[in-house]
Enzyme design. Structure first.
Site, PDB file in Angstrom:
ATOM      1  N   ARG A   1      -5.173   6.087  -8.135  1.00  0.00           N
ATOM      2  CA  ARG A   1      -4.838   7.508  -8.168  1.00  0.00           C
ATOM      3  C   ARG A   1      -4.765   8.035  -9.606  1.00  0.00           C
ATOM      4  O   ARG A   1      -5.282   9.114  -9.921  1.00  0.00           O
ATOM      5  CB  ARG A   1      -3.519   7.740  -7.425  1.00  0.00           C
ATOM      6  CG  ARG A   1      -3.610   7.373  -5.953  1.00  0.00           C
ATOM      7  CD  ARG A   1      -2.254   7.278  -5.280  1.00  0.00           C
ATOM      8  NE  ARG A   1      -1.602   8.579  -5.208  1.00  0.00           N
ATOM      9  CZ  ARG A   1      -0.433   8.770  -4.586  1.00  0.00           C
ATOM     10  NH1 ARG A   1       0.195   7.756  -3.994  1.00  0.00           N
ATOM     11  NH2 ARG A   1       0.096   9.980  -4.546  1.00  0.00           N
TER      12      ARG A   1
ATOM     13  N   LEU B   1       0.869  -1.178   0.000  1.00  0.00           N
ATOM     14  CA  LEU B   1       0.000   0.000   0.000  1.00  0.00           C
ATOM     15  C   LEU B   1       0.900   1.220   0.000  1.00  0.00           C
ATOM     16  O   LEU B   1       1.974   1.205   0.623  1.00  0.00           O
ATOM     17  CB  LEU B   1      -0.895   0.032   1.245  1.00  0.00           C
ATOM     18  CG  LEU B   1      -2.036  -0.990   1.353  1.00  0.00           C
ATOM     19  CD1 LEU B   1      -2.758  -0.825   2.683  1.00  0.00           C
ATOM     20  CD2 LEU B   1      -3.016  -0.866   0.198  1.00  0.00           C
ATOM     21  N   ASP B   2       0.482   2.280  -0.662  1.00  0.00           N
ATOM     22  CA  ASP B   2       1.251   3.525  -0.664  1.00  0.00           C
ATOM     23  C   ASP B   2       1.413   4.061   0.755  1.00  0.00           C
ATOM     24  O   ASP B   2       0.579   3.795   1.634  1.00  0.00           O
ATOM     25  CB  ASP B   2       0.545   4.593  -1.504  1.00  0.00           C
ATOM     26  CG  ASP B   2       0.508   4.251  -2.981  1.00  0.00           C
ATOM     27  OD1 ASP B   2       1.249   3.360  -3.410  1.00  0.00           O
ATOM     28  OD2 ASP B   2      -0.293   4.885  -3.697  1.00  0.00           O
ATOM     29  N   ARG B   3       2.445   4.838   0.967  1.00  0.00           N
ATOM     30  CA  ARG B   3       2.706   5.426   2.280  1.00  0.00           C
ATOM     31  C   ARG B   3       1.471   6.130   2.847  1.00  0.00           C
ATOM     32  O   ARG B   3       1.136   5.997   4.022  1.00  0.00           O
ATOM     33  CB  ARG B   3       3.854   6.436   2.169  1.00  0.00           C
ATOM     34  CG  ARG B   3       4.114   7.216   3.458  1.00  0.00           C
ATOM     35  CD  ARG B   3       5.051   8.377   3.195  1.00  0.00           C
ATOM     36  NE  ARG B   3       6.394   7.919   2.866  1.00  0.00           N
ATOM     37  CZ  ARG B   3       7.356   7.683   3.749  1.00  0.00           C
ATOM     38  NH1 ARG B   3       7.128   7.868   5.044  1.00  0.00           N
ATOM     39  NH2 ARG B   3       8.545   7.276   3.369  1.00  0.00           N
TER      40      ARG B   3
END
Length: 234
Positions: A167, A66-68
């Protein structure tokens, strides 16, 4: 090499454990924390995995990423065979994932399918993506959950697992994710993207394992500021 610091204490990490069995764990990842050590080092969630052994000789490991700045369901494999099995399920697209997100503006329909191939924008930065007709096939289903004056709450279901897929897809359709500093307008508010539910068909002849991560208070606060307080997440 110095050991990277853990951003969470043992108690904090255990409080975020959503599911545990002999093969896997699912934890509720907090936003703003990297899942693994980057090239420049720094605090990361992986540095705390030794607290999640629960009697096994080795720490669990990431089955996906997962992205930060994304919060929610993060799957860990507890040993090598488990990681192989989970990795194959993710690769084959058999794991169901549902995200919720606050986006800028509003889609032109109540639901839809985004079918736009994605490729790297810059070969030196593999995480930086763009819509590219020559790229990899990428599909995302979306559905409106709530509407505000200038923002919308969406349920997003990625049918493929490309880097930054949600995104880039949302931005390309004209409703970028609120707080996205790369593909959207950025601003003071952080990225409003939460991995709410995951469904994993891990065991034969058994129902899929279904796990849900609670909606963070920061996400609810952002909803309120966007005029969508009390929105339903069903």
């Amino acid at each position: 090499m110095d050991e990277a610091p853990s951003p969470l204490s043992e108690a904090e990490l255990n409080a975020r454990l959503l599911y545990r069995d002999g093969l896997m764990l699912v934890i509720d990842k907090p936003a703003g924390v990297a899942v693994h050590r980057g090239p420049k080092g720094g605090a990361n969630l992986e540095a705390a995995f030794h607290w999640l052994r629960f009697g096994l000789p080795r720490s669990p490991a990431l089955a996906h990423r997962l992205d930060r700045d994304t919060s929610g369901c993060l799957v860990l494999g507890r040993h090598h065979k488990a990681l192989e099995k989970l990795g194959l399920l993710f690769k084959q697209g058999k794991i169901g994932k549902t995200y919720v997100s606050i986006v800028n503006g509003r889609p032109g329909a109540e639901e839809g399918l985004i079918d736009l191939p994605l490729g790297r924008r810059d070969e030196t930065r593999g995480w930086w993506m763009k819509v590219d007709p020559a790229g990899q096939s990428s599909q995302t289903r979306w559905r409106i959950l709530a509407k505000g004056p200038a923002h919308t709450l969406l349920a997003l279901t990625p049918l493929t697992g490309r880097t930054h897929q949600l995104r880039v897809h949302c931005a390309a359709m004209g409703f970028s994710i609120l707080g996205d500093p790369i593909y959207g307008e950025g601003g003071a508010i952080p990225l409003q993207l939460h991995a709410q539910k995951i469904e994993i068909p891990l065991y034969k002849n058994k129902d899929a394992v279904r796990v849900e991560a609670p909606i963070p208070e920061s996400f609810r606060a952002a909803l309120e500021s966007c005029g969508m307080a009390g929105a339903e997440f069903g």
